[in-house]
Design an enzyme around this catalytic site. Structure first.
Site, PDB file in Angstrom:
ATOM      1  N   SER A 158      26.181  10.301   0.041  1.00  0.00           N
ATOM      2  CA  SER A 158      27.484   9.283  -0.174  1.00  0.00           C
ATOM      3  C   SER A 158      28.696  10.097   0.581  1.00  0.00           C
ATOM      4  O   SER A 158      29.002  11.213   0.245  1.00  0.00           O
ATOM      5  CB  SER A 158      27.657   9.096  -1.681  1.00  0.00           C
ATOM      6  OG  SER A 158      29.068   8.726  -1.555  1.00  0.00           O
ATOM      7  N   HIS A 186      25.120   6.310   2.484  1.00  0.00           N
ATOM      8  CA  HIS A 186      25.696   5.488   1.529  1.00  0.00           C
ATOM      9  C   HIS A 186      26.998   5.303   1.696  1.00  0.00           C
ATOM     10  O   HIS A 186      27.643   6.254   1.658  1.00  0.00           O
ATOM     11  CB  HIS A 186      25.199   6.318   0.213  1.00  0.00           C
ATOM     12  CG  HIS A 186      25.282   5.472  -1.143  1.00  0.00           C
ATOM     13  ND1 HIS A 186      24.592   4.386  -1.669  1.00  0.00           N
ATOM     14  CD2 HIS A 186      26.481   5.498  -1.751  1.00  0.00           C
ATOM     15  CE1 HIS A 186      25.321   4.029  -2.666  1.00  0.00           C
ATOM     16  NE2 HIS A 186      26.348   4.544  -3.013  1.00  0.00           N
ATOM     17  N   ASP A 197      30.470   3.750  -0.175  1.00  0.00           N
ATOM     18  CA  ASP A 197      31.022   3.242  -1.148  1.00  0.00           C
ATOM     19  C   ASP A 197      32.307   2.725  -1.041  1.00  0.00           C
ATOM     20  O   ASP A 197      33.292   3.309  -0.631  1.00  0.00           O
ATOM     21  CB  ASP A 197      31.300   4.414  -2.273  1.00  0.00           C
ATOM     22  CG  ASP A 197      30.052   5.005  -2.584  1.00  0.00           C
ATOM     23  OD1 ASP A 197      29.210   4.452  -3.525  1.00  0.00           O
ATOM     24  OD2 ASP A 197      29.719   6.306  -2.506  1.00  0.00           O
ATOM     25  N   MET A 251      35.279   0.425  -2.385  1.00  0.00           N
ATOM     26  CA  MET A 251      35.966   0.335  -3.847  1.00  0.00           C
ATOM     27  C   MET A 251      37.269  -0.584  -3.695  1.00  0.00           C
ATOM     28  O   MET A 251      37.868  -0.118  -2.888  1.00  0.00           O
ATOM     29  CB  MET A 251      36.396   1.835  -4.501  1.00  0.00           C
ATOM     30  CG  MET A 251      34.868   2.683  -4.614  1.00  0.00           C
ATOM     31  SD  MET A 251      35.579   4.158  -5.549  1.00  0.00           S
ATOM     32  CE  MET A 251      34.088   4.813  -5.456  1.00  0.00           C
ATOM     33  N   HIS A 254      27.421   0.148  -0.626  1.00  0.00           N
ATOM     34  CA  HIS A 254      27.560   0.054  -2.251  1.00  0.00           C
ATOM     35  C   HIS A 254      28.732  -1.012  -2.465  1.00  0.00           C
ATOM     36  O   HIS A 254      29.789  -0.039  -2.449  1.00  0.00           O
ATOM     37  CB  HIS A 254      27.317   1.129  -2.699  1.00  0.00           C
ATOM     38  CG  HIS A 254      27.319   1.138  -4.510  1.00  0.00           C
ATOM     39  ND1 HIS A 254      27.662   2.329  -5.151  1.00  0.00           N
ATOM     40  CD2 HIS A 254      27.655   0.399  -5.193  1.00  0.00           C
ATOM     41  CE1 HIS A 254      27.800   2.112  -6.208  1.00  0.00           C
ATOM     42  NE2 HIS A 254      27.736   1.033  -6.430  1.00  0.00           N
ATOM     43  N   MET A 263      31.604  -1.906  -4.620  1.00  0.00           N
ATOM     44  CA  MET A 263      32.241  -1.899  -6.145  1.00  0.00           C
ATOM     45  C   MET A 263      33.318  -2.546  -5.847  1.00  0.00           C
ATOM     46  O   MET A 263      34.563  -2.183  -6.054  1.00  0.00           O
ATOM     47  CB  MET A 263      32.503  -0.266  -6.446  1.00  0.00           C
ATOM     48  CG  MET A 263      31.091   0.522  -6.772  1.00  0.00           C
ATOM     49  SD  MET A 263      31.268   2.303  -6.677  1.00  0.00           S
ATOM     50  CE  MET A 263      30.891   2.642  -5.170  1.00  0.00           C
ATOM     51  N   MET A 305      22.897   2.901 -11.922  1.00  0.00           N
ATOM     52  CA  MET A 305      23.972   3.612 -12.035  1.00  0.00           C
ATOM     53  C   MET A 305      23.930   4.686 -12.785  1.00  0.00           C
ATOM     54  O   MET A 305      23.730   4.680 -14.171  1.00  0.00           O
ATOM     55  CB  MET A 305      25.461   3.250 -12.302  1.00  0.00           C
ATOM     56  CG  MET A 305      26.123   2.309 -11.003  1.00  0.00           C
ATOM     57  SD  MET A 305      26.212   3.199  -9.314  1.00  0.00           S
ATOM     58  CE  MET A 305      27.346   4.478  -9.794  1.00  0.00           C
ATOM     59  N   ASP A 313      22.232   6.694  -8.570  1.00  0.00           N
ATOM     60  CA  ASP A 313      23.654   7.261  -7.846  1.00  0.00           C
ATOM     61  C   ASP A 313      24.630   7.646  -8.873  1.00  0.00           C
ATOM     62  O   ASP A 313      24.873   7.116  -9.812  1.00  0.00           O
ATOM     63  CB  ASP A 313      24.269   5.769  -7.235  1.00  0.00           C
ATOM     64  CG  ASP A 313      25.575   6.007  -6.462  1.00  0.00           C
ATOM     65  OD1 ASP A 313      26.043   7.077  -6.410  1.00  0.00           O
ATOM     66  OD2 ASP A 313      26.350   5.206  -6.021  1.00  0.00           O
TER      67      ASP A 313
HETATM   68  C1  DX5 Z   1      30.538   6.698  -7.637  1.00  0.00           C
HETATM   69  C2  DX5 Z   1      29.915   6.189  -6.260  1.00  0.00           C
HETATM   70  C3  DX5 Z   1      29.080   7.195  -5.812  1.00  0.00           C
HETATM   71  C4  DX5 Z   1      29.401   8.568  -5.660  1.00  0.00           C
HETATM   72  C5  DX5 Z   1      28.500   9.585  -6.028  1.00  0.00           C
HETATM   73  O1  DX5 Z   1      30.941   5.491  -8.024  1.00  0.00           O
HETATM   74  O2  DX5 Z   1      29.089   5.086  -6.216  1.00  0.00           O
HETATM   75  O3  DX5 Z   1      28.002   7.059  -4.706  1.00  0.00           O
HETATM   76  O4  DX5 Z   1      29.906   8.979  -4.426  1.00  0.00           O
HETATM   77  O5  DX5 Z   1      28.929  10.833  -5.878  1.00  0.00           O
HETATM   78  P1  DX5 Z   1      28.496  12.048  -6.724  1.00  0.00           P
HETATM   79  O6  DX5 Z   1      26.916  12.513  -5.926  1.00  0.00           O
HETATM   80  O7  DX5 Z   1      29.467  13.305  -6.270  1.00  0.00           O
HETATM   81  O8  DX5 Z   1      28.117  11.881  -8.014  1.00  0.00           O
HETATM   82 ZN    ZN Z   2      27.606   4.544  -4.658  1.00  0.00          ZN
END
Ligand code: DX5
Ligand code: ZN
Length: 220
Positions: free
Chosen positions: A7, A32, A34, A36, A65, A67, A136, A174
């Site tokens: 990620s 990956h 993310d 948001m 992903h 969010m 998650m 994740d």
């Molecule tokens: C959290 C994200 C993850 C995040 C994971 O909301 O969806 O993908 O980057 O980070 P680590 O591996 O540091 O927990």
């Molecule tokens: Zn993620």
């Protein structure tokens, strides 16, 4: 097959292209990403322009992903930016079936993500339509959080639900995934492992190889 999905949230954003290239060249199969929106989760990360500009760094699978509230609004833009797989949260979609079908009709792989407290029963009808389920293992929104132990049992239950139905759906995990807990997750039935801090804090290529060495123990 066991797949590492680094990620980039934990990467050094001033060297993002290089960091993605480093982990991809070291053998990560997915990247990956993310996204948001500051509404579904408290934080705001990045969107289409960042994904599009990273697309030229690697031909690895771009695993996005979302969010984001009502992510169906962005499927065609995320596809245009270079996504191969889009994962949406069940909690963020009023019409989950419609959104999943939008992703598939766009020619992409479709995943559904569940927050830690969301029960597997929400997958009951949609499971056969999915390429991947994302369990998650922290509450979404931030990197660097601690793995929530009860999610391990959820992964185990999901794997048996998938087997019972004769499906071959991928299970992605994740949040808080490290070289210390990844064996437990493999044994519980997960096969796609997102890791942010555990890959990008320090030497991304060396950290990637550490995960891949563990995967090899199981694939021999
Ligand atoms: C959290 C994200 C993850 C995040 C994971 O909301 O969806 O993908 O980057 O980070 P680590 O591996 O540091 O927990
Ligand atoms: Zn993620």
């Amino acid at each position: 097959m066991l797949i590492l999905a680094p990620s980039i949230l934990a990467a050094d954003f001033k060297n993002l292209g290089q960091q993605v290239t480093d982990t991809a060249n070291a053998g990560a199969r997915y990247i990956h990403l993310d996204v948001m929106d500051g509404a579904f989760v408290p934080s705001i990360s990045f969107g289409m322009p960042v994904i599009a500009s990273l697309r030229s760094c690697t031909d690895r699978i771009f695993d996005v992903h979302m969010m984001v509230e009502e992510p169906g609004r962005y499927i065609s833009d995320i596809k245009a930016a270079g996504a191969d797989l889009i994962c949406v949260h069940a909690e963020a979609c009023r019409h989950l079936d419609r959104t999943v079908n939008q992703i598939k009709e766009a020619g992409l792989k479709a995943g559904v993500a569940l927050n830690p407290a969301t029960p597997l029963s929400v997958l009951d009808c949609i499971l056969p339509e999915l390429d991947m389920v994302l369990i998650m293992t922290v509450n979404p929104g931030f990197g660097g959080q601690k793995f929530i132990p009860y999610t391990l049992e959820k992964v185990r239950n999901l794997r048996s639900m998938i087997k019972q139905r004769g499906l071959e759906t991928d299970i992605q995990v994740d949040g808080g995934v490290t070289c210390d807990n990844v064996r437990d997750l493999i044994e519980a039935g997960a096969n796609v492992f997102v890791a942010g801090s555990a890959v990008f804090k320090g030497d991304a290529a060396a950290n990637t190889r550490k995960f891949l060495d563990i995967f090899e123990e199981y694939e021999r």
